[in-house]
Each structure stands twice: as C-alpha cells, then as structure tokens.
Design a protein around this motif. Structure first.
Motif, mmCIF file in Angstrom:
data_model
loop_
_atom_site.group_PDB
_atom_site.id
_atom_site.type_symbol
_atom_site.label_atom_id
_atom_site.label_comp_id
_atom_site.label_asym_id
_atom_site.label_seq_id
_atom_site.Cartn_x
_atom_site.Cartn_y
_atom_site.Cartn_z
ATOM 1 N N TYR A 356 0.811 -1.219 0.000
ATOM 2 C CA TYR A 356 0.000 0.000 0.000
ATOM 3 C C TYR A 356 0.845 1.271 0.000
ATOM 4 N N GLN A 359 -0.036 5.205 -0.727
ATOM 5 C CA GLN A 359 -1.497 5.238 -0.686
ATOM 6 C C GLN A 359 -1.925 5.577 0.739
ATOM 7 N N SER A 364 -7.312 4.161 -0.595
ATOM 8 C CA SER A 364 -6.970 2.891 -1.231
ATOM 9 C C SER A 364 -8.208 2.056 -1.554
#
Length: 443
Positions: A356, A359, A364
């Motif tokens: 991730y 983000q 996300s």
C-alpha cells in the motif's frame, strides 16, 4: 629463351597470386551491419505507424529520431527512451520494451529491424515484452507525505464536476495573520461515476492505486502534476494564472509543447493537464475571488504525526487529522482523518502492508481494515456525526468503536485501533482550538 619464359611465368603467377590475395582480403574486410545513408523506416505501434529517421555511417547507427507518429503522446515519450539504447547497441537486438509502453516500444524496435543490411538479409521481427525487472520496479517517484506537526489558518474550499463528470476539489489555507501567505494548497479528484473502468468510479485519485495504473499506462502519475502545482502555489503564494495567448488546442497531446496549455506557467505540468486546466486552476480562481471579496469565517486546524511502534520506531504510517471550524458559530463543519503509508515499501515495517505504499487507508481501493469494515465508512460516519452536532469525542455509536465479535450482526468484528489514534489527535487539536477561542465545548 626457355629461362626467360620460365621467369615470365613465375612473375605472372606471383602477380596473380598477389591479386587473388588482395581480392580475398577485400571480400573479407568488415562492411558494417547496415547500409550507409539516412533511412526512413516504420513499425506498427498501438494506434499508428511509427516512422523513424536513422542515420548510418560506416555500417553503424549514428543517430535515430522520430519522424512521425500518432500514438498517445505520454506513452510514446516513454517508449522513445529506447532510441539512445538503439544507437549505443547498433540495433534493436536484446533490447526490451519499456514497461507501460509495450506497443509503442515494439513499433520503434520493428522500424529499426527494417533498416537495410549490408548482407542483404531481412530478418523477421519478433515482438518483445518488458523485462521482469522493469515490471517489478515502479520508477516514477512522488511523495504524498503530509507536513508533520500543526498547521492552522484561514480555510477556503471549492468543488465542482468537470469534463465528463470527474469531481475536483481545491483547498487553500492562508496564514490568518498574513492573508497573502499561502500555507497549504491541496487538490483532489475523484473519478466520474460512469468511469469506463468500474474499479475507479467515484474513487479518489490522490492516494489510491489509480496513480500506479496511470503511471504504467502513460508514463506519469496523476498526482505528480497536482503536487507540482501545489508546491508552486505555496512557494510563490500564487493563486492566479494568466491565459496563454499562444494556446493551440491542436497541441493538446504534445507534452513537450508549452502552447498545448491554456494558461502560462503551467509548462511544469506533464500528466493530468486536463485536471489542472479544467478543474484546479478554475477552482483556485474562485477561491482567489472569495479571498478578495470578504474572506472567510472558516479556519482549519490540522495535525500530522508519524505512527510509532512500542519501541519508538516509525511503522511507515502517518496519521493526519483535520478539523474545519466556523469561527462565527464555533461549530466544527468538517472532519477528515486518514492514515497514510510511506513513500517506499522499505519504510513500512509490516510486510502485509508494504503493497500500500504511497497510498492511504481512506483512498486505497484494496486496503483491508482489520475491523472488517471500510476505513472510509468509519470516518465518513465520524464526519456526518460531528456535522450533525455530535461531540468529536463521543464516538461510541460509530462503526468499529467496540468489540462486537459478530460480523453478521454489526458489519465489523472488533474495535479499530485507528479510533484510538484519532482520539489522541482530536485532544491535541481541540486544546488548540479552545485556546484560540474558536470552538464550543465538546465532552
């Protein structure tokens, strides 16, 4: 006489031998790979024929430039990086396609394959893909990290849909003591509701997977242009942009042509130029008019802190909380809380969260909240609760604030740790707002 004849025969034989040797050496001398000259060769890209002009001297490629193409400009600029490699390599053999621009890359490589060769051969071109190393590495760089610590100032916000329905929003925060000092500029955009890929319908672009998807396809991420513009606005305290008198809409996709842009000083923008020209600049202009027409009663209080583990080490996440308060009514009119992942995988300690990077939990698409309910749902609920007059501290009726243990009954399984981090931040900002006498009491 016989002796003279014998001598003459020997002389002729020697001369013939020397001539034969010379001829043999000449035929074996290296001729180079390609026929000398300036050649125009073409290969098939994704949308068009790609034509190159290639200069060959002494059998080697000296220079290669693009003569014409009708590919997507950003993708082609990405693929065009192959030309120096082709010159250095004296050919296309062994060169991989550029990740994200595979079709345009193959058009360039196929064109080079058509150069006339000194041996007369015409090898068949075999398409290539990007190397595994390229596919694993994402070379575009940007930072989505918020400014750490406390930021407060006069708050302006505008939003509007543009183009086919994308939603753009702009935040400008000014120093309350010096209204000419821009201390925060933040542009966001959500995909239109009927976006051609369902995955990105109504999805925020700033801190979501969208930037990676666009970056791979077009060679630049959406957020990069937004960040560049925001930086200029803050550093130069600049909120207005003059129209470009030489603007030419026919150059819209020519990224190396400044006159493709409607406004001056926007030649720093690469991708997302439509978003900048059709949304960010017009929204900022509206804010500028409001600043000069009475100002605002809204004030923003924001704090960002790195999230640390039990040993005091950064986890690779940063929490940010923003309150917007109406100083006239002393009511909080907007709440935003998010947890933002680091800019690189290596900075994120939890291996399951590394994917991730760049983000945020709110933006996300794929982030999985351990409480088994959407992170965005939790904090959209908080925003609605406070807007309806609820206390910023009384969160017990909000999603994932208790340990239900029953996903079927409540839609979540346990209390989210994010609520504890939110409450810590809320205490800090509440204390600051009360000291400034801008907010009513919250219990």
């Amino acid at each position: 006489m016989a002796e003279h004849t014998h001598h003459l025969r020997y002389t002729l034989t020697a001369a013939a031998l020397l001539s034969l040797l010379a001829t043999g050496c000449a035929s074996q001398a290296p001729q180079g790979k390609y026929v000398d000259g300036i050649h125009q060769v073409s290969g098939k890209g994704k949308k068009s024929e790609i034509t190159l002009e290639v200069e060959v001297k002494d059998g080697s490629i000296q220079n290669a430039v693009t003569k014409s193409h009708k590919e997507t400009e950003s993708l082609y600029l990405n693929a065009e990086r192959l030309l120096p490699q082709i010159v250095k390599n004296n050919g296309h053999e062994g060169i991989d396609a550029v990740s994200g621009s595979t079709y345009s890359s193959n058009g360039i490589l196929e064109a080079v394959n058509k150069l006339p060769r000194t041996d007369g051969s015409k090898p068949e071109y075999q398409s290539v893909g990007a190397s595994e190393k390229q596919q694993d590495e994402f070379k575009l760089k940007w930072s989505i990290q918020p400014q750490l610590g406390l930021i407060k100032g006069d708050y302006y916000y505008e939003e509007a849909r543009f183009r086919q329905g994308h939603l753009g929003s702009m935040i400008i925060v000014l120093d309350s003591a010096n209204p000419e000092d821009v201390i925060l500029a933040e542009f966001k955009e959500s995909g239109r509701p009927n976006y051609y890929t369902r995955l990105y319908q109504d999805v925020p672009k700033r801190m979501s997977e969208y930037n990676f998807s666009m970056g791979k396809k077009k060679g630049t991420a959406w957020v990069q242009s937004a960040l560049t513009m925001e930086k200029m606005m803050v550093e130069k305290d600049k909120l207005t942009f003059e129209p470009n008198p030489d603007y030419d809409p026919k150059l819209a996709n020519k990224l190396n042509q400044p006159n493709r842009l409607k406004y001056l000083e926007l030649d720093i923008v690469a991708g997302a130029s439509n978003s900048i020209q059709q949304s960010m600049v017009p929204l900022t202009a509206k804010i500028y008019d409001r600043i000069n027409d009475g100002g605002t009663t809204l004030r923003m209080y924001q704090n960002a802190e790195k999230m640390l583990d039990s040993k005091g080490r950064w986890t690779g996440l940063t929490s940010v909380l923003r309150f917007v308060v109406d100083t006239g009514s002393q009511e909080i009119v907007d709440v935003y809380y998010d947890e933002i992942f680091a800019d690189s995988k290596s900075e994120i300690r939890d291996a399951s969260l590394k994917k991730y990077y760049r983000q945020s939990k709110y933006d996300s698409i794929n982030y999985i909240e351990p409480a088994r309910i959407g992170f965005n749902v939790m904090f959209d609920g908080l925003n609605a609760h406070v807007k309806n007059g609820g206390s910023i501290f009384d969160i017990n009726d909000l999603p994932a604030t208790g340990d239900s243990g029953s996903y079927a009954q409540t839609g979540f399984t346990k209390r989210s740790d994010s609520w504890d981090r939110y409450l810590e931040q809320a205490q800090l900002l509440y204390k600051e707002m009360r000291a400034d006498k801008v907010v009513r009491s919250h219990n």
